[in-house]
Every structure is written in structure tokens, then in C-alpha cells.
Scaffold this motif. Structure first.
Motif, PDB file in Angstrom:
ATOM      1  N   GLN A  72       0.764   5.209   1.289  1.00  0.00           N
ATOM      2  CA  GLN A  72       0.029   6.145   2.141  1.00  0.00           C
ATOM      3  C   GLN A  72       0.595   7.544   1.997  1.00  0.00           C
ATOM      4  O   GLN A  72       1.785   7.768   2.224  1.00  0.00           O
ATOM      5  CB  GLN A  72       0.063   5.712   3.607  1.00  0.00           C
ATOM      6  N   LEU A 128       4.701   6.989   2.361  1.00  0.00           N
ATOM      7  CA  LEU A 128       5.015   5.850   3.226  1.00  0.00           C
ATOM      8  C   LEU A 128       4.523   4.606   2.490  1.00  0.00           C
ATOM      9  O   LEU A 128       3.347   4.510   2.145  1.00  0.00           O
ATOM     10  CB  LEU A 128       4.316   5.994   4.571  1.00  0.00           C
ATOM     11  N   LEU A 156       3.782   0.755   2.645  1.00  0.00           N
ATOM     12  CA  LEU A 156       3.477  -0.237   3.667  1.00  0.00           C
ATOM     13  C   LEU A 156       3.283  -1.609   3.055  1.00  0.00           C
ATOM     14  O   LEU A 156       2.614  -1.757   2.036  1.00  0.00           O
ATOM     15  CB  LEU A 156       2.198   0.166   4.416  1.00  0.00           C
ATOM     16  N   GLN A 182      -5.139  -8.423   7.677  1.00  0.00           N
ATOM     17  CA  GLN A 182      -3.785  -8.093   7.249  1.00  0.00           C
ATOM     18  C   GLN A 182      -3.045  -7.393   8.379  1.00  0.00           C
ATOM     19  O   GLN A 182      -3.623  -6.590   9.106  1.00  0.00           O
ATOM     20  CB  GLN A 182      -3.819  -7.191   6.015  1.00  0.00           C
ATOM     21  N   TYR A 183      -1.760  -7.684   8.467  1.00  0.00           N
ATOM     22  CA  TYR A 183      -0.907  -7.109   9.489  1.00  0.00           C
ATOM     23  C   TYR A 183       0.212  -6.335   8.808  1.00  0.00           C
ATOM     24  O   TYR A 183       0.906  -6.883   7.941  1.00  0.00           O
ATOM     25  CB  TYR A 183      -0.358  -8.214  10.396  1.00  0.00           C
ATOM     26  N   PHE A 184       0.359  -5.103   9.237  1.00  0.00           N
ATOM     27  CA  PHE A 184       1.277  -4.208   8.557  1.00  0.00           C
ATOM     28  C   PHE A 184       2.670  -4.211   9.158  1.00  0.00           C
ATOM     29  O   PHE A 184       2.852  -4.379  10.364  1.00  0.00           O
ATOM     30  CB  PHE A 184       0.744  -2.767   8.600  1.00  0.00           C
ATOM     31  N   GLY A 185       3.645  -3.988   8.284  1.00  0.00           N
ATOM     32  CA  GLY A 185       4.997  -3.720   8.732  1.00  0.00           C
ATOM     33  C   GLY A 185       5.152  -2.258   9.092  1.00  0.00           C
ATOM     34  O   GLY A 185       4.202  -1.480   8.979  1.00  0.00           O
ATOM     35  N   PRO A 186       6.362  -1.868   9.499  1.00  0.00           N
ATOM     36  CA  PRO A 186       6.595  -0.481   9.939  1.00  0.00           C
ATOM     37  C   PRO A 186       6.614   0.528   8.800  1.00  0.00           C
ATOM     38  O   PRO A 186       6.480   1.728   9.038  1.00  0.00           O
ATOM     39  CB  PRO A 186       7.957  -0.554  10.620  1.00  0.00           C
ATOM     40  N   PHE A 208      -4.183   0.841  -2.237  1.00  0.00           N
ATOM     41  CA  PHE A 208      -3.694  -0.494  -2.543  1.00  0.00           C
ATOM     42  C   PHE A 208      -2.866  -0.489  -3.819  1.00  0.00           C
ATOM     43  O   PHE A 208      -3.285   0.069  -4.845  1.00  0.00           O
ATOM     44  CB  PHE A 208      -4.899  -1.422  -2.693  1.00  0.00           C
ATOM     45  N   GLU A 215      -1.142  -7.250  -4.626  1.00  0.00           N
ATOM     46  CA  GLU A 215      -1.124  -8.367  -3.691  1.00  0.00           C
ATOM     47  C   GLU A 215      -0.525  -9.593  -4.374  1.00  0.00           C
ATOM     48  O   GLU A 215      -0.805  -9.841  -5.558  1.00  0.00           O
ATOM     49  CB  GLU A 215      -2.544  -8.689  -3.190  1.00  0.00           C
ATOM     50  N   TYR A 226       0.850  -1.187   0.000  1.00  0.00           N
ATOM     51  CA  TYR A 226       0.000   0.000   0.000  1.00  0.00           C
ATOM     52  C   TYR A 226       0.887   1.239   0.000  1.00  0.00           C
ATOM     53  O   TYR A 226       1.993   1.226   0.526  1.00  0.00           O
ATOM     54  CB  TYR A 226      -0.888   0.039   1.246  1.00  0.00           C
ATOM     55  N   LEU A 286      -4.540   5.736   2.361  1.00  0.00           N
ATOM     56  CA  LEU A 286      -3.968   4.417   2.095  1.00  0.00           C
ATOM     57  C   LEU A 286      -4.543   3.868   0.802  1.00  0.00           C
ATOM     58  O   LEU A 286      -5.749   3.646   0.695  1.00  0.00           O
ATOM     59  CB  LEU A 286      -4.324   3.464   3.236  1.00  0.00           C
TER      60      LEU A 286
END
Lengths: 111, 115
Positions: free
Chosen positions: B37, B88, B90, B104-108, B45, B48, B35, B43
């Protein structure tokens, strides 16, 4: 019409109060709904997900889903200063391998 | 269990250059999404991947591309950078394999600045 819309902020609530966040979505076939919390300068953190109509509670958070009205909400009870963040509503469409995000609502909890 | 990791965390590039960002998903997660941002667009997309195959692509120009390796690690590439690519970026991973119910779990994130 945007795919996911959230109530405009910012939202300011006193400590200990309930913060109420709303979200509507356009894809009637959407199956899953998520709330992410994003602190300034950080990445989104998943805090709640809901798949079925009704309420889902997790600690001080309650997510509510009404698929007929295409509406999902998040309640934060006993708001704390640490809850001050931007809250993002996300929706997974019926045939998507992606999340569509709302613009976010910034919440400030006043001590 | 370790979370999603992204490298580098910060990057400064010049217009016209290209950049490659890397993402390692949560162990066992085979789906990786990217993604962008920005303050103005929120945000959005990008694409995937699952089992090295792109299953979904967002509305971004062809300068944005990605790939996934057999160990589920993913990279995205942006060629011919423009000022508007400052954002950013992501990466998010998921253990889900089918449509729907797509936690979904995001990274930093990687903060890219184009000058």
C-alpha cells in the motif's frame, strides 16, 4: 479502465446523517464484494461482505449489490465521528485468489 | 482467536539492501496474501500462498518473492531495495480455499522506509 473504481472523495457528512459510498467493477464474473474501513495509520478492517444481489444489513451498515450494473454500495446510517476513515471497496474476481481494491473514499463525519 | 501478526512493524533500510518480512495468519487459516500500500498506487496485490504453493502473483518485479511454510506462516522478501519500495506491506489471511468468496483479514502491516 481500472478494475475497481470508487466515487471520489472526500465525503463530509454531519453527525447523524447517512453516508453513501459507491463502487463499480469491471470483471462481470466477480463473485464476492467487500468493504474495508481503514483508519489513518492503521490496516484495513473488514466491515461488510456481500455475495448476492440485493441488500445486506449489519448494524448501521448496509451493503447493496447489483451484479447486472456491476455496482456495489455501502450506506452508513446515523454516522458518528468514529466512522471518519477511508473506506475501501474490494472485489474477488471469478478465477482469482486475490482481492482488487478501489482507491478508497475518505469520509469525515462532522460533529 | 488471535489476529494476523506481522513482524517487524517498522523497518528502515538503505537502497540496495534486502529485507524479509514475516506474517503469521489467524489460527486455522491456510491462505496468506501479501499487498503493498502506497499513497500513489493504493493497495496492490503481490502474491497469495496456500499449502506452501503460490497460486496467484501480482504485477511486481522478480525482486519481490515470498514463501509459505508448513505451519502456514509466510515470509516475503524484497531484494535490491529501491526508494519506490517504501510502503506499508500488508499480510492478509483467509480460511477460504477455493476461488471466490474470499474474505481476507489483514494484519497490522510492516512500514518499510527505504533511504
Amino acid at each position: 479502465q481500472k478494475e475497481v473504481e470508487q466515487n471520489s472523495g472526500p465525503l463530509s457528512v454531519p453527525e447523524g446523517a447517512i453516508a453513501s459510498l459507491n463502487c463499480t467493477y469491471s470483471d462481470r464474473g466477480s463473485q464476492s464484494f467487500f468493504w474495508y474501513r481503514q483508519y489513518s495509520g492503521k490496516s484495513p478492517e473488514l466491515i461488510m461482505f456481500i455475495y448476492s444481489n440485493g441488500d445486506k444489513e449489519d448494524g448501521r451498515f448496509t451493503a447493496q449489490l447489483n451484479k447486472a450494473s456491476q455496482y456495489v454500495s455501502l450506506l452508513i446510517r446515523d454516522s458518528q465521528p468514529s466512522d471518519s476513515a477511508t473506506y475501501l471497496c474490494a472485489v474477488n474476481g471469478a478465477n482469482d485468489y486475490k482481492l482488487s481494491f478501489g482507491a478508497g473514499t475518505t469520509v469525515t463525519v462532522r460533529a | 482467536k488471535a489476529g494476523v501478526t506481522q513482524t517487524p512493524r517498522y523497518l528502515i533500510k538503505t537502497r540496495g539492501q534486502q529485507v524479509t518480512l514475516s506474517c503469521s495468519p489467524i489460527s486455522g487459516h491456510r491462505s496468506v496474501s501479501w499487498y503493498q500500500q502506497t499513497p500513489g498506487q493504493g493497495l496492490q496485490f503481490l502474491f497469495e500462498y496456500f499449502s506452501e504453493t503460490q497460486r496467484n502473483k501480482g504485477n511486481f518485479p522478480g525482486r519481490f518473492s515470498g514463501r509459505q511454510f508448513s505451519n502456514s506462516r509466510s515470509e516475503m522478501n524484497v531484494s535490491t531495495l529501491e526508494l519506490g519500495d517504501s510502503a506499508l506491506y500488508l499480510c492478509a489471511s483467509s480460511s477460504r480455499t477455493g476461488v471466490g468468496y474470499y474474505e481476507q483479514y489483514f494484519g497490522p502491516g510492516t512500514r518499510l522506509t527505504v533511504t
